[in-house]
Design a protein around this motif. Structure first.
Motif, PDB file in Angstrom:
ATOM      1  N   LEU A 220       0.826  -1.213   0.000  1.00 32.59           N
ATOM      2  CA  LEU A 220       0.000   0.000   0.000  1.00 32.59           C
ATOM      3  C   LEU A 220       0.860   1.264   0.000  1.00 32.59           C
ATOM      4  O   LEU A 220       0.492   2.274  -0.620  1.00 32.59           O
ATOM      5  CB  LEU A 220      -0.936  -0.002   1.217  1.00 32.59           C
ATOM      6  N   ILE A 221       2.008   1.241   0.680  1.00 29.29           N
ATOM      7  CA  ILE A 221       2.926   2.380   0.647  1.00 29.29           C
ATOM      8  C   ILE A 221       3.446   2.589  -0.772  1.00 29.29           C
ATOM      9  O   ILE A 221       3.571   3.743  -1.237  1.00 29.29           O
ATOM     10  CB  ILE A 221       4.073   2.167   1.655  1.00 29.29           C
ATOM     11  N   ASP A 222       3.713   1.500  -1.462  1.00 26.73           N
ATOM     12  CA  ASP A 222       4.182   1.607  -2.839  1.00 26.73           C
ATOM     13  C   ASP A 222       3.101   2.192  -3.744  1.00 26.73           C
ATOM     14  O   ASP A 222       3.365   3.059  -4.588  1.00 26.73           O
ATOM     15  CB  ASP A 222       4.606   0.230  -3.337  1.00 26.73           C
ATOM     16  N   SER A 230      -1.674  12.151  -0.775  1.00 21.62           N
ATOM     17  CA  SER A 230      -1.273  12.896   0.417  1.00 21.62           C
ATOM     18  C   SER A 230      -0.953  11.935   1.565  1.00 21.62           C
ATOM     19  O   SER A 230      -1.472  10.806   1.593  1.00 21.62           O
ATOM     20  CB  SER A 230      -2.383  13.855   0.837  1.00 21.62           C
ATOM     21  N   PRO A 231      -0.130  12.358   2.519  1.00 17.37           N
ATOM     22  CA  PRO A 231       0.164  11.481   3.666  1.00 17.37           C
ATOM     23  C   PRO A 231      -1.074  11.125   4.471  1.00 17.37           C
ATOM     24  O   PRO A 231      -1.166  10.021   5.027  1.00 17.37           O
ATOM     25  CB  PRO A 231       1.149  12.300   4.501  1.00 17.37           C
ATOM     26  N   GLU A 232      -2.044  12.039   4.564  1.00 13.92           N
ATOM     27  CA  GLU A 232      -3.266  11.738   5.309  1.00 13.92           C
ATOM     28  C   GLU A 232      -3.986  10.515   4.746  1.00 13.92           C
ATOM     29  O   GLU A 232      -4.568   9.729   5.494  1.00 13.92           O
ATOM     30  CB  GLU A 232      -4.216  12.944   5.290  1.00 13.92           C
ATOM     31  N   THR A 233      -3.934  10.346   3.418  1.00 15.05           N
ATOM     32  CA  THR A 233      -4.596   9.201   2.781  1.00 15.05           C
ATOM     33  C   THR A 233      -3.966   7.884   3.214  1.00 15.05           C
ATOM     34  O   THR A 233      -4.667   6.904   3.497  1.00 15.05           O
ATOM     35  CB  THR A 233      -4.536   9.347   1.255  1.00 15.05           C
ATOM     36  N   LEU A 234      -2.635   7.837   3.279  1.00 15.07           N
ATOM     37  CA  LEU A 234      -1.949   6.606   3.678  1.00 15.07           C
ATOM     38  C   LEU A 234      -2.287   6.231   5.116  1.00 15.07           C
ATOM     39  O   LEU A 234      -2.618   5.070   5.413  1.00 15.07           O
ATOM     40  CB  LEU A 234      -0.440   6.777   3.509  1.00 15.07           C
ATOM     41  N   TYR A 235      -2.218   7.198   6.030  1.00 13.26           N
ATOM     42  CA  TYR A 235      -2.492   6.906   7.442  1.00 13.26           C
ATOM     43  C   TYR A 235      -3.948   6.493   7.654  1.00 13.26           C
ATOM     44  O   TYR A 235      -4.230   5.587   8.445  1.00 13.26           O
ATOM     45  CB  TYR A 235      -2.157   8.128   8.303  1.00 13.26           C
ATOM     46  N   LEU A 236      -4.877   7.130   6.943  1.00 18.71           N
ATOM     47  CA  LEU A 236      -6.284   6.751   7.082  1.00 18.71           C
ATOM     48  C   LEU A 236      -6.535   5.368   6.486  1.00 18.71           C
ATOM     49  O   LEU A 236      -7.354   4.598   7.018  1.00 18.71           O
ATOM     50  CB  LEU A 236      -7.169   7.799   6.403  1.00 18.71           C
ATOM     51  N   ALA A 262     -10.008  -0.044   1.132  1.00 17.21           N
ATOM     52  CA  ALA A 262      -9.712   0.952   2.172  1.00 17.21           C
ATOM     53  C   ALA A 262      -9.010   2.162   1.580  1.00 17.21           C
ATOM     54  O   ALA A 262      -9.320   3.317   1.937  1.00 17.21           O
ATOM     55  CB  ALA A 262      -8.862   0.320   3.268  1.00 17.21           C
ATOM     56  N   MET A 263      -8.074   1.938   0.627  1.00 19.98           N
ATOM     57  CA  MET A 263      -7.388   3.069   0.006  1.00 19.98           C
ATOM     58  C   MET A 263      -8.336   3.861  -0.888  1.00 19.98           C
ATOM     59  O   MET A 263      -8.223   5.104  -0.979  1.00 19.98           O
ATOM     60  CB  MET A 263      -6.180   2.596  -0.790  1.00 19.98           C
ATOM     61  N   LEU A 264      -9.273   3.183  -1.539  1.00 25.93           N
ATOM     62  CA  LEU A 264     -10.265   3.893  -2.349  1.00 25.93           C
ATOM     63  C   LEU A 264     -11.122   4.799  -1.463  1.00 25.93           C
ATOM     64  O   LEU A 264     -11.383   5.966  -1.808  1.00 25.93           O
ATOM     65  CB  LEU A 264     -11.144   2.878  -3.083  1.00 25.93           C
ATOM     66  N   MET A 265     -11.543   4.305  -0.311  1.00 24.29           N
ATOM     67  CA  MET A 265     -12.345   5.107   0.610  1.00 24.29           C
ATOM     68  C   MET A 265     -11.538   6.293   1.153  1.00 24.29           C
ATOM     69  O   MET A 265     -12.049   7.419   1.223  1.00 24.29           O
ATOM     70  CB  MET A 265     -12.825   4.227   1.767  1.00 24.29           C
ATOM     71  N   ALA A 266     -10.299   6.049   1.567  1.00 28.56           N
ATOM     72  CA  ALA A 266      -9.471   7.129   2.113  1.00 28.56           C
ATOM     73  C   ALA A 266      -9.179   8.194   1.049  1.00 28.56           C
ATOM     74  O   ALA A 266      -9.121   9.393   1.359  1.00 28.56           O
ATOM     75  CB  ALA A 266      -8.173   6.548   2.656  1.00 28.56           C
ATOM     76  N   SER A 267      -9.007   7.762  -0.202  1.00 24.49           N
ATOM     77  CA  SER A 267      -8.754   8.729  -1.281  1.00 24.49           C
ATOM     78  C   SER A 267      -9.977   9.602  -1.531  1.00 24.49           C
ATOM     79  O   SER A 267      -9.860  10.812  -1.753  1.00 24.49           O
ATOM     80  CB  SER A 267      -8.373   7.983  -2.567  1.00 24.49           C
ATOM     81  N   PRO A 313      -1.964   8.795  13.606  1.00 21.05           N
ATOM     82  CA  PRO A 313      -0.651   9.303  14.033  1.00 21.05           C
ATOM     83  C   PRO A 313      -0.180  10.524  13.253  1.00 21.05           C
ATOM     84  O   PRO A 313       0.557  11.357  13.792  1.00 21.05           O
ATOM     85  CB  PRO A 313       0.272   8.101  13.797  1.00 21.05           C
ATOM     86  N   PHE A 314      -0.617  10.665  12.007  1.00 13.08           N
ATOM     87  CA  PHE A 314      -0.188  11.818  11.215  1.00 13.08           C
ATOM     88  C   PHE A 314      -0.733  13.123  11.790  1.00 13.08           C
ATOM     89  O   PHE A 314      -0.065  14.159  11.721  1.00 13.08           O
ATOM     90  CB  PHE A 314      -0.654  11.653   9.765  1.00 13.08           C
ATOM     91  N   VAL A 315      -1.946  13.090  12.353  1.00 11.44           N
ATOM     92  CA  VAL A 315      -2.529  14.294  12.948  1.00 11.44           C
ATOM     93  C   VAL A 315      -1.641  14.821  14.066  1.00 11.44           C
ATOM     94  O   VAL A 315      -1.376  16.028  14.172  1.00 11.44           O
ATOM     95  CB  VAL A 315      -3.947  13.991  13.466  1.00 11.44           C
TER      96      VAL A 315
END
Length: 441
Positions: A220-222, A230-236, A262-267, A313-315
């Motif tokens: 997922l990081i890749d 955005s970094p917020e998307t990865l952490y969420l 999950a990444m689709l929802m966070a995006s 954690p990003f917050v």
């Protein structure tokens, strides 16, 4: 009816009356002292001349209002005195001093003492004053000495008091920084982080283990890097995966489908232009269809009750990095440790704010920043150096094994010169597991 007696003219004139046209005419007296105008009349004054009246007559005589010789009757005898003579006498006679109206002092009790007693009392008063001054000087000196000794014993003389830096002073004109509400916001995040923090769930997942989760997060990081999200998307995304796995048993073949959905929802939640569903279908090499991704997205939202606004954690990391007054290298190193901790299941035992604070602490130790922890960081993070030691050591241990590990995505990401190649720096020796205590600066 009785008739009024007729008074002869001479008597009328003697009383100052005259007859004009059959009517009586009274001669108005110019002064009470003009007694000589009334001829043939012998008038004895029964009423004595008062001081105020005498003062008026003298004032008129001095002002020249009456230039005629006015006879002033003598109180002691019938012979009148001329006003000029009285004025001359008044000028020759010394004027009495004017009486000043003053408050009468209270009677003071006078005690007669001999000269010897006076001298002795003066000496006694002086001795008392000198004794008071000496006692004050002695007490001040003693206090200062004791204070100096106490500070020297505690070692406070060599350590000046640290000043807490106002990290929001530079953003006072920035409306997006929300300086007026930032402190209240982070107090709320601290209270809400435990509600959205997933508990440990691996024991309830029969087909998934920690290694599989690490592989999914690494992938997922890749994907996140390729889409330039955005970094917020990865952490969420990672938060959604963990919370869903904590409440739902997932087979091994659907683990990647959970990550993609999950990444689709966070995006959709964080990005302005999120990736399309077909993009994720291509990334999974068509292992999942368009319909499967949307069905899983609906299942996840139902299990999480559509709760996507959570403190990740990003917050906390952005706030804690700001409190650290960082340079570019420190900022990248803190993000590296935070994502490294997010990739490993062992850090799930710590709350998001502690992971973020430990990432900043480990970054400062790795870059040899002094002091490692200060009052400003402790105020904004809410953690002391001792509280962060265990989590920071765990993050540094992940850093030490990353070079020789099989999951290289995160290592490649932070070996980029644009991120100052912080992943290639040697781990902090004072936080390695073999060292029992951290640095104290």
């Amino acid at each position: 009816m009785a008739s009024r007696p007729i008074v002869p003219l001479q008597q009328q004139q003697a009383r100052g009356e005259g007859v004009i046209g059959g009517r009586k005419k009274r001669v108005v007296l110019g002064d009470i002292g003009n007694l000589d105008r009334v001829k043939g009349a012998n008038i004895n004054l029964n009423r004595p001349i008062t001081r105020s009246l005498c003062a008026q007559l003298l004032a008129k005589a001095e002002a020249g209002e009456n230039n005629k010789n006015v006879a002033i009757p003598n109180v002691t005898g019938p012979k009148p005195q001329v006003a000029d003579e009285v004025v001359a006498k008044r000028r020759v006679a010394p004027k009495p001093a004017e009486k000043k109206v003053t408050a009468k002092p209270k009677p003071v009790e006078v005690i007669e003492i001999s000269p010897d007693k006076e001298v002795q009392n003066d000496k006694f008063v002086n001795k008392n004053k000198e004794g008071d001054a000496l006692s004050k000087k002695k007490s001040q000196t003693l206090t200062s000495v004791l204070t100096a000794r106490s500070k020297a014993a505690c070692g406070l003389t060599k350590k000046p008091k640290e000043q807490i830096v106002d990290i929001d002073a530079g953003d006072s004109g920035n409306e997006l920084a929300a300086v007026e509400y930032i402190e209240d916001m982070y107090k709320f995040y601290k209270l809400a982080e435990n509600e959205s923090h997933p508990h440990q769930y691996m024991d309830s997942q029969p087909e998934i283990n920690e290694r599989m989760r690490a592989i999914l997060v690494d992938w997922l990081i890749d994907v996140h890097t390729k889409f330039d999200l955005s970094p917020e998307t990865l952490y969420l995304t990672i938060n959604i995966v963990d919370r869903f796995l904590a409440v739902k048993t997932v087979p091994r073949r659907e683990l990647q489908l959970v990550g993609v959905s999950a990444m689709l929802m966070a995006s959709k939640y964080e990005e302005i232009w999120p990736p399309e569903v077909n993009d994720f279908v291509c990334l999974t090499d068509r292992a999942y269809t368009h319909e499967q991704i949307l069905v899983m997205e609906k299942i996840i939202l139902g299990k999480l009750e559509w709760t996507l606004t959570v403190p990740t954690p990003f917050v906390f990391l952005t706030r804690f990095i700001k409190a650290s007054v960082p340079d570019q290298e420190l900022e990248n190193m803190a993000h590296f440790f935070s994502e490294l901790g997010m990739m490993h299941y062992a850090t799930l035992v710590y709350c998001p704010s502690m992971v973020a604070a430990s990432a900043v602490f480990a970054a400062r130790c790795t870059l040899n920043k002094t002091p490692i922890w200060n009052e400003t960081l402790q105020l904004h993070t809410g953690y002391s150096e001792e509280q962060l030691m265990d989590c920071a050591r765990l993050l540094v241990s992940f850093h030490s094994t990353l070079v020789n590990g099989k999951l290289k995505v995160l290592y490649r990401k932070y070996s980029d010169p644009q991120r100052r190649a912080v992943a290639m720096l040697p781990p902090a020796k004072n936080l390695m597991p073999e060292n029992s205590c951290g640095s104290r600066v």
